[in-house]
Design a protein around this motif. Structure first.
Motif, PDB file in Angstrom:
ATOM      1  N   LEU A   2       0.821  -1.210   0.000  1.00  9.45           N
ATOM      2  CA  LEU A   2       0.000   0.000   0.000  1.00  9.45           C
ATOM      3  C   LEU A   2       0.857   1.263   0.000  1.00  9.45           C
ATOM      4  O   LEU A   2       0.573   2.225  -0.709  1.00  9.45           O
ATOM      5  N   LYS A   3       1.924   1.256   0.811  1.00 11.38           N
ATOM      6  CA  LYS A   3       2.799   2.431   0.874  1.00 11.38           C
ATOM      7  C   LYS A   3       3.478   2.679  -0.478  1.00 11.38           C
ATOM      8  O   LYS A   3       3.634   3.829  -0.897  1.00 11.38           O
ATOM      9  N   GLU A   4       3.888   1.597  -1.145  1.00 19.74           N
ATOM     10  CA  GLU A   4       4.522   1.741  -2.451  1.00 19.74           C
ATOM     11  C   GLU A   4       3.556   2.304  -3.482  1.00 19.74           C
ATOM     12  O   GLU A   4       3.923   3.159  -4.299  1.00 19.74           O
ATOM     13  N   ILE A   5       2.303   1.834  -3.461  1.00 17.96           N
ATOM     14  CA  ILE A   5       1.299   2.312  -4.416  1.00 17.96           C
ATOM     15  C   ILE A   5       1.034   3.799  -4.204  1.00 17.96           C
ATOM     16  O   ILE A   5       0.946   4.572  -5.170  1.00 17.96           O
ATOM     17  N   ILE A   6       0.921   4.201  -2.943  1.00 19.23           N
ATOM     18  CA  ILE A   6       0.706   5.624  -2.642  1.00 19.23           C
ATOM     19  C   ILE A   6       1.889   6.462  -3.114  1.00 19.23           C
ATOM     20  O   ILE A   6       1.719   7.552  -3.677  1.00 19.23           O
ATOM     21  N   ALA A   7       3.108   5.950  -2.933  1.00 23.53           N
ATOM     22  CA  ALA A   7       4.308   6.659  -3.394  1.00 23.53           C
ATOM     23  C   ALA A   7       4.320   6.776  -4.913  1.00 23.53           C
ATOM     24  O   ALA A   7       4.673   7.834  -5.467  1.00 23.53           O
ATOM     25  N   ILE A   8       3.931   5.701  -5.606  1.00 18.24           N
ATOM     26  CA  ILE A   8       3.883   5.717  -7.076  1.00 18.24           C
ATOM     27  C   ILE A   8       2.895   6.767  -7.560  1.00 18.24           C
ATOM     28  O   ILE A   8       3.178   7.532  -8.488  1.00 18.24           O
ATOM     29  N   TYR A   9       1.724   6.816  -6.914  1.00 16.95           N
ATOM     30  CA  TYR A   9       0.714   7.811  -7.305  1.00 16.95           C
ATOM     31  C   TYR A   9       1.235   9.233  -7.076  1.00 16.95           C
ATOM     32  O   TYR A   9       1.081  10.112  -7.931  1.00 16.95           O
ATOM     33  N   ALA A  10       1.848   9.461  -5.919  1.00 16.88           N
ATOM     34  CA  ALA A  10       2.337  10.807  -5.589  1.00 16.88           C
ATOM     35  C   ALA A  10       3.397  11.275  -6.589  1.00 16.88           C
ATOM     36  O   ALA A  10       3.371  12.424  -7.051  1.00 16.88           O
ATOM     37  N   ILE A  11       4.315  10.379  -6.945  1.00 24.10           N
ATOM     38  CA  ILE A  11       5.371  10.727  -7.905  1.00 24.10           C
ATOM     39  C   ILE A  11       4.770  10.981  -9.290  1.00 24.10           C
ATOM     40  O   ILE A  11       5.126  11.953  -9.970  1.00 24.10           O
ATOM     41  N   THR A  12       3.849  10.111  -9.701  1.00 22.26           N
ATOM     42  CA  THR A  12       3.200  10.272 -11.010  1.00 22.26           C
ATOM     43  C   THR A  12       2.446  11.591 -11.083  1.00 22.26           C
ATOM     44  O   THR A  12       2.530  12.324 -12.082  1.00 22.26           O
ATOM     45  N   ASP A  13       1.693  11.902 -10.034  1.00 17.18           N
ATOM     46  CA  ASP A  13       0.919  13.143 -10.006  1.00 17.18           C
ATOM     47  C   ASP A  13       1.839  14.361 -10.055  1.00 17.18           C
ATOM     48  O   ASP A  13       1.557  15.344 -10.754  1.00 17.18           O
ATOM     49  N   ASP A  14       2.951  14.308  -9.324  1.00 20.00           N
ATOM     50  CA  ASP A  14       3.912  15.421  -9.338  1.00 20.00           C
ATOM     51  C   ASP A  14       4.539  15.593 -10.720  1.00 20.00           C
ATOM     52  O   ASP A  14       4.755  16.723 -11.177  1.00 20.00           O
ATOM     53  N   LEU A  15       4.847  14.475 -11.394  1.00 21.45           N
ATOM     54  CA  LEU A  15       5.425  14.560 -12.736  1.00 21.45           C
ATOM     55  C   LEU A  15       4.438  15.173 -13.720  1.00 21.45           C
ATOM     56  O   LEU A  15       4.817  15.970 -14.588  1.00 21.45           O
ATOM     57  N   LEU A  16       3.163  14.813 -13.595  1.00 20.13           N
ATOM     58  CA  LEU A  16       2.133  15.381 -14.464  1.00 20.13           C
ATOM     59  C   LEU A  16       2.020  16.888 -14.257  1.00 20.13           C
ATOM     60  O   LEU A  16       1.884  17.656 -15.217  1.00 20.13           O
ATOM     61  N   LYS A  17       2.087  17.307 -13.009  1.00 15.59           N
ATOM     62  CA  LYS A  17       2.028  18.748 -12.716  1.00 15.59           C
ATOM     63  C   LYS A  17       3.266  19.458 -13.265  1.00 15.59           C
ATOM     64  O   LYS A  17       3.177  20.593 -13.744  1.00 15.59           O
TER      65      LYS A  17
END
Length: 274
Positions: A2-17
């Motif tokens: 779960l922690k890894e998935i949340i980290a993946i989402y956070a990094i992906t969202d930051d890259l999109l921004k």
């Protein structure tokens, strides 16, 4: 997990921004959630999108998960966006790294063994039939041309038909590297014109293994350094390809490339940020 998935989402969202990505606010699933699900499928479910979608929904990570058909359509729609995100991530890794040495190699990703070539429906063309020298056999699929840091983190890649040679792959890579960079590769990348152009226009040194009767032989100490680096390249790329499943299931050619791209994206995230 779960922690890894949340980290993946956070990094992906930051890259999109970071690339200024905008999308319709009325969508029930964002592009960040679509890409995160595909990357998690590569890491945890051997590339199986259905299992990844089910897990994300059941654990409340993405309550508004799309059905299989709509998810696949959305995923196909972000193919180029995932490519842009990867190269954005690659640019960040190049900027924060103090190392100027990079490793260059390619690896095949078969759609099927050569004996089953006539049953392939994803794409039909002789240019996708390539040869794996290390295994002394043919395959039908694509060849991934990959540039990594010296520590083995991918920063650039392109897809080419299985029959494409490494010099063509070298020409296809953007090679957006800082001046003074050194790229190590095997003898298959020998092209004196490219070597000279890179040196004169970009101050990038292409250091490839010299063949026995090369017009530009290396002194013994340079030859030793290249041989040592070559062994390291083989170790690095074997670790990357070991994460790939034995076969990649897809119903479209773009879907096949999407899964391969997700595996490379996932490997880079794990090695560099998670």
């Amino acid at each position: 997990m779960l922690k890894e998935i949340i980290a993946i989402y956070a990094i992906t969202d930051d890259l999109l921004k970071a690339i200024g990505h905008e999308e319709d606010s009325r969508r029930v699933m964002s592009d960040a959630e679509i890409i995160t699900t595909a990357v998690c499928a590569a890491i945890f479910f051997n590339g199986n999108h259905s299992k990844a979608c089910t897990y994300m929904k059941e654990h409340g990570l993405i309550p508004n998960m799309l059905d299989k058909s709509r998810f696949n359509r959305r995923l196909h729609g972000v193919f180029m966006l995932m490519n842009d995100l990867f190269h954005q991530m690659g640019m960040i890794l190049k900027e924060i790294s103090d190392d100027i040495e990079y490793l260059l190699d390619s690896f095949p990703v078969p759609m099927c063994d050569n004996i089953r070539i006539f049953n392939v429906k994803l794409i039909e063309s002789e240019k996708y039939r390539g040869y794996i020298a290390s295994k002394k056999r043919y395959f039908y699929g694509v060849r991934v041309q990959l540039l990594t840091t010296k520590t083995g983190i991918p920063v650039e890649f392109v897809f080419l038909p299985g029959s494409a040679n490494d010099v063509r792959g070298l020409n296809a890579l953007p090679l957006n590297l800082p001046p003074g960079s050194e790229i190590y590769g095997d003898a298959a990348y020998t092209d004196y014109t490219i070597e000279d152009d890179l040196e004169h226009t970009s101050q990038i040194s292409l250091k490839v293994m010299r063949k026995q009767k090369s017009k530009r032989p290396d002194p013994p100490w340079i030859q030793y350094i290249k041989q040592h680096t070559r062994h390291y390249i083989e170790t690095v790329f074997s670790s990357i390809t070991s994460d790939f499943p034995k076969s990649i299931h897809a119903v479209t050619y773009q879907g096949f490339l999407l899964k391969v791209q997700a595996f490379i994206f996932a490997f880079t995230l794990q090695e560099a940020f998670i």
